[in-house]
Design a protein around this motif. Sequence first.
Motif, short mmCIF file in Angstrom:
data_model
loop_
_atom_site.label_atom_id
_atom_site.label_comp_id
_atom_site.label_asym_id
_atom_site.label_seq_id
_atom_site.Cartn_x
_atom_site.Cartn_y
_atom_site.Cartn_z
N THR A 34 -3.26 4.15 -2.34
CA THR A 34 -3.30 3.18 -3.44
C THR A 34 -3.14 1.78 -2.88
N ALA B 14 -4.01 10.42 -0.80
CA ALA B 14 -4.28 9.45 -1.87
C ALA B 14 -3.71 8.10 -1.45
N ARG C 281 -8.83 8.94 -3.18
CA ARG C 281 -8.35 10.28 -2.84
C ARG C 281 -9.34 10.99 -1.92
N GLN D 226 0.84 -1.20 0.00
CA GLN D 226 0.00 0.00 0.00
C GLN D 226 0.87 1.24 0.00
N THR E 91 -6.79 3.66 -6.41
CA THR E 91 -6.44 4.80 -5.57
C THR E 91 -7.69 5.50 -5.06
N SER F 204 0.62 5.52 0.42
CA SER F 204 -0.17 6.70 0.78
C SER F 204 0.63 7.94 0.45
#
Length: 205
Positions: free
Chosen positions: A176, A174, A183, A151, A181, A153
Amino acid sequence: VFTTYYADDKLDQPFSSQDAQCQLPRRVVNRWSLKGGTSRSENVQTSYDTHGNLTEQTQASGVKESYEYFPVAGIVGECPADPTGFVRTLRKKTVTPAPGHSAGAPELRTCNQYALMPPLKGTATDASSHWLVLTDETLYEVNGAQEQPLQHSAYQTFNTPDDALRHGRRQQQAITLNGLTTRTDYSYQTLISTFAGETVLQTVE
């Protein structure tokens, strides 16, 4: 609760001869007992560097957390030099499962990156008035020397020295995960509370 400190290793020495982290705990034991004689205890062990930063903590469960910090000079591409000259900014955190853990429990590592923020307009402008903000946080699964990203960020911060309300506050996050993703944008404004009649901060995500 029984606490053992670094200073306990040098009880016969003056304060000037103690380690820099002498007032920090090395071990904390929580013990419970019943009147009938049954008892149990939990042991948490910690290690600190000479700057006072927690470098390792082993929970009562056996799970170990290890921490690594950026040097004062920083690392190019990851973190600028510390504006106030301290070793304090977390670079990596590694969580290792307890010995004998169930199959499938992974070792996890979080790596951070930072950027330098300027002070508000009209305040002191020397280097120590700047500060570091988190920009990236990546979670990895560790298998020996291999790191598999799980992950990521990414964080954006309002860099608006002319705007005291927003400067230094989070602008966007954001995250992912599995190629997708999510946001989150942030906005801020001040309002007059209808109940207290005072100015309050409203944060909208």
